[in-house]
Design a protein around this motif. Structure first.
Motif, PDB file in Angstrom:
ATOM      1  N   HIS B 161       0.856  -1.178   0.000  1.00 49.55           N
ATOM      2  CA  HIS B 161       0.000   0.000   0.000  1.00 49.55           C
ATOM      3  C   HIS B 161       0.900   1.238   0.000  1.00 49.55           C
ATOM      4  O   HIS B 161       1.688   1.431   0.929  1.00 49.55           O
ATOM      5  CB  HIS B 161      -0.887  -0.030   1.248  1.00 49.55           C
ATOM      6  N   GLN B 181       6.296  -1.079   7.653  1.00 44.77           N
ATOM      7  CA  GLN B 181       5.908   0.282   7.271  1.00 44.77           C
ATOM      8  C   GLN B 181       7.143   1.173   7.206  1.00 44.77           C
ATOM      9  O   GLN B 181       7.973   1.175   8.108  1.00 44.77           O
ATOM     10  CB  GLN B 181       4.910   0.838   8.285  1.00 44.77           C
ATOM     11  N   LYS B 193      -3.232   6.964  -3.358  1.00 45.93           N
ATOM     12  CA  LYS B 193      -3.358   5.713  -2.600  1.00 45.93           C
ATOM     13  C   LYS B 193      -3.391   4.580  -3.613  1.00 45.93           C
ATOM     14  O   LYS B 193      -4.327   4.512  -4.428  1.00 45.93           O
ATOM     15  CB  LYS B 193      -4.674   5.689  -1.806  1.00 45.93           C
ATOM     16  N   ASN B 241     -10.400  -1.842  -0.924  1.00 45.95           N
ATOM     17  CA  ASN B 241      -9.950  -0.999   0.187  1.00 45.95           C
ATOM     18  C   ASN B 241      -8.928  -1.742   1.025  1.00 45.95           C
ATOM     19  O   ASN B 241      -9.265  -2.720   1.705  1.00 45.95           O
ATOM     20  CB  ASN B 241     -11.142  -0.591   1.064  1.00 45.95           C
ATOM     21  N   TYR B 242      -7.695  -1.261   0.973  1.00 43.98           N
ATOM     22  CA  TYR B 242      -6.644  -1.877   1.780  1.00 43.98           C
ATOM     23  C   TYR B 242      -6.996  -1.665   3.253  1.00 43.98           C
ATOM     24  O   TYR B 242      -7.503  -0.608   3.620  1.00 43.98           O
ATOM     25  CB  TYR B 242      -5.298  -1.231   1.445  1.00 43.98           C
ATOM     26  N   PRO B 243      -6.750  -2.675   4.123  1.00 44.65           N
ATOM     27  CA  PRO B 243      -7.109  -2.503   5.534  1.00 44.65           C
ATOM     28  C   PRO B 243      -6.471  -1.241   6.118  1.00 44.65           C
ATOM     29  O   PRO B 243      -5.360  -0.874   5.754  1.00 44.65           O
ATOM     30  CB  PRO B 243      -6.546  -3.759   6.209  1.00 44.65           C
ATOM     31  N   ASP B 244      -7.188  -0.585   7.026  1.00 45.11           N
ATOM     32  CA  ASP B 244      -6.653   0.612   7.677  1.00 45.11           C
ATOM     33  C   ASP B 244      -5.620   0.172   8.710  1.00 45.11           C
ATOM     34  O   ASP B 244      -5.952  -0.437   9.720  1.00 45.11           O
ATOM     35  CB  ASP B 244      -7.792   1.382   8.353  1.00 45.11           C
ATOM     36  N   THR B 245      -4.371   0.451   8.426  1.00 45.65           N
ATOM     37  CA  THR B 245      -3.297  -0.011   9.309  1.00 45.65           C
ATOM     38  C   THR B 245      -2.782   1.117  10.192  1.00 45.65           C
ATOM     39  O   THR B 245      -1.878   0.913  10.991  1.00 45.65           O
ATOM     40  CB  THR B 245      -2.112  -0.537   8.466  1.00 45.65           C
ATOM     41  N   SER B 246      -3.411   2.309  10.062  1.00 46.17           N
ATOM     42  CA  SER B 246      -2.808   3.481  10.710  1.00 46.17           C
ATOM     43  C   SER B 246      -2.822   3.386  12.230  1.00 46.17           C
ATOM     44  O   SER B 246      -1.985   3.968  12.900  1.00 46.17           O
ATOM     45  CB  SER B 246      -3.505   4.759  10.252  1.00 46.17           C
ATOM     46  N   ARG B 247      -3.775   2.608  12.790  1.00 45.82           N
ATOM     47  CA  ARG B 247      -3.826   2.547  14.253  1.00 45.82           C
ATOM     48  C   ARG B 247      -3.222   1.257  14.813  1.00 45.82           C
ATOM     49  O   ARG B 247      -3.360   0.943  15.983  1.00 45.82           O
ATOM     50  CB  ARG B 247      -5.264   2.713  14.725  1.00 45.82           C
TER      51      ARG B 247
END
Lengths: 373, 373
Positions: B161, B181, B193, B241-247
């Protein structure tokens, strides 16, 4: 059992004997490595029950035996030893081997009962049936073993036929479409006839130190043993009557052409990609000799190719055509060391020969032609 | 079409574009190589319909165009060109390409109709979305793409991503058991994105000249284009939609340990052979930190291994244990360039981090632990 050994030395020994070890062998103990430690040496054995390697490490600067003993180690010993870089200390307690490496690493491996490991046949090490120079052994294998069959249908044709009689040694190999034969003089008068698996011979050429002699021991009807320095190899023999090939090699030819081996090989190599074509391409090329040697292929789906090679000399018929599998010819030409080869033609439906024009050995590569329209 | 070209130059160009050509592709024309000859250059294209390479050879010393033209050659052109050593002359007549090589060789190949070859999307070559130094591109791929999934079950997880926003570029990759990351500053403010197949990125790192810049063009929602010198690469994007990895990446830790990367890697490497064990071995090792970092594995069938590594510094909890897949840790440590890494511990059931202690990039390797008894 308790000994210290340089990791590199031990890893090299294990690498030699592991070549025949099959980690999925249905006899679990054969998935391991047999280890025998004496006051004088450490002996490692790997086996798949038809082929076995045995290697001796003499006691010396980096090999120090504290207590002798015998065990069978799981194959993980190989991987662990490869990754360690200094001296190792190995100690067996009950069925558990501890490997210590400095203060950092300690491995405990479960071992197998060495009593259950198959015994290798005994033989008289001082009485080899044959002794060959390593380089000669290499040549004999490379000039013959490639012609063996891959097919299980006639297992005997997976072997190389080794015959000695009247101070003469002959290596013959055929898959029934081609035949390779090398003959050389020897100081030896006991007639022997063996069929040795070609794959075993290929393996030995890759494993042996070819600067050292190769001794061959043929004391039983179903086993042959090779010795090269401290390494021994045991192979089963292929059993049965190898086809009589003695009358297959003709003496009369309609034409003989001397041609540069490298030019012929390069031309065939370029054209063979096209001849092998798409799936199911036959790999067959046509040789037309008429003032020049022309090799052609025609694959209706892809296209055609022509290679013209000037020959050095031609006697007999001066206009003929013959078809054959390009790969067979490539194999035969690669087996010959000479710069110039003889192409010996008997007619377009009969086998032809490729021989060196000068060679240490008496060498013949015979190929059956392919009939084409 | 009629041109002359040095065989080495032509073979190198074909080698670059053939990497994506599948000789068994169910669209026969994609088994071939597209060739367009203009007064200025020769363009070669290879494609499997999801990935395509395009390479430009400018007219010059060994490239001489007599007549422009367009064709699609069968893949045998690659094999033939590789084996020729000097200048070639290629000429198209109707649907037949003749390749002449001195007086010796002549090949005639059937060609495909170039009108049937899929068109590559157009884009504005002067407006790259991103321009990266080749060495940075290499680092970003090597630090992330290995963490992609091999599984077809969630195809999006086979990708990396790539997100840019607020002058910041982030590369994220996860297979749901681990996450990599890397974040770096860029002179660029257009938010993008993309999910780029990790295999395409691995391929580019191997093919590109990393001494030259890599330009990235993102003009459509389903395609990304890379340019490196005269070589272009077109890849489909993974859609969804790539999984939300921000958290997912924590900030609070119970313990932080600084440890030598190479020593940890070597210890894990030695022990992993045993941890992977026989068929079905889990590859799981246990890390116990208590004065020293000790890695252990216990495989009941084979044995056990212990590796002790002295850490450089420890803050927070000074006695804890956590289990994880050795190979995940090995991959993460290999991705980091720094000599010393930070091991950041949150508790034995929570993901832990490996980060460099100093790095050009802001880099995080996250690994989920394995629960053991």
């Amino acid at each position: 059992m308790h000994f210290k050994i340089g990791s590199q030395l031990f890893a090299d020994a294990l690498k030699k004997v592991e070549k025949v070890v099959n980690s999925k062998h249905n006899i679990p103990i054969l998935q391991g490595i047999f280890l025998k430690v004496t006051e004088q040496e450490i002996i490692c054995i790997g086996s798949d029950s038809t082929e076995s390697f045995r290697y001796h490490i003499p006691v010396g600067e980096h090999v120090h035996v504290i207590t002798p003993g015998t065990t069978v180690l799981p194959k993980q010993i190989i991987d662990i030893t490869k990754k360690l870089k200094k001296d190792l200390e190995l100690q067996l307690r009950d069925c558990n081997l501890t490997i210590k490496y400095g203060k950092k690493s300690e491995f405990n491996l479960n071992t197998f009962d060495p009593e259950e490991y198959p015994r290798l046949p005994k033989f008289d090490i001082d009485s080899p049936t044959l002794t060959l120079k390593g380089t000669d052994f290499n040549s004999l294998v490379k000039k013959t073993a490639f012609a063996a069959s891959d097919s299980e249908i006639r297992p005997l044709l997976q072997g190389v036929h080794l015959i000695t009689e009247n101070n003469c040694m002959k290596w013959v190999c055929t898959d029934s479409h081609r035949l390779s034969q090398v003959t050389t003089k020897i100081d030896h008068n006991n007639p022997i006839k063996l069929v040795i698996p070609a794959k075993s011979l290929d393996r030995l050429v890759k494993t042996f130190n070819l600067q050292e002699d190769v001794r061959v021991y043929c004391e039983s009807d179903n086993q042959v043993i090779f010795k090269n320095g401290n390494l021994f190899f045991y192979s089963r023999l292929l059993e049965g009557n190898y086809p009589d090939t003695s009358r297959l090699i003709p003496n009369d030819f309609k034409a003989e052409m001397k041609i540069n081996r490298k030019e012929l090989l390069e031309g065939l190599d370029r054209i063979s990609g096209l001849a092998n074509g798409v799936d199911g391409g036959s790999g067959v090329v046509k040789l037309h000799v008429n003032g020049v040697a022309t090799i052609t292929t025609h694959q209706s789906q892809i296209g055609k190719g022509i290679e013209a090679i000037e020959y050095e000399e031609l006697t007999g018929e001066d206009d003929f055509t013959i078809s054959f599998a390009a790969n067979y010819m490539i194999d035969a030409l690669k087996a010959i060391d000479d710069d110039v080869v003889n192409f010996k033609y008997q007619g377009n439906a009969r086998p032809f020969l490729i021989t060196p024009t000068s060679s240490e050995f008496e060498e013949t590569q015979l190929i059956l032609p392919v009939r084409t329209m």
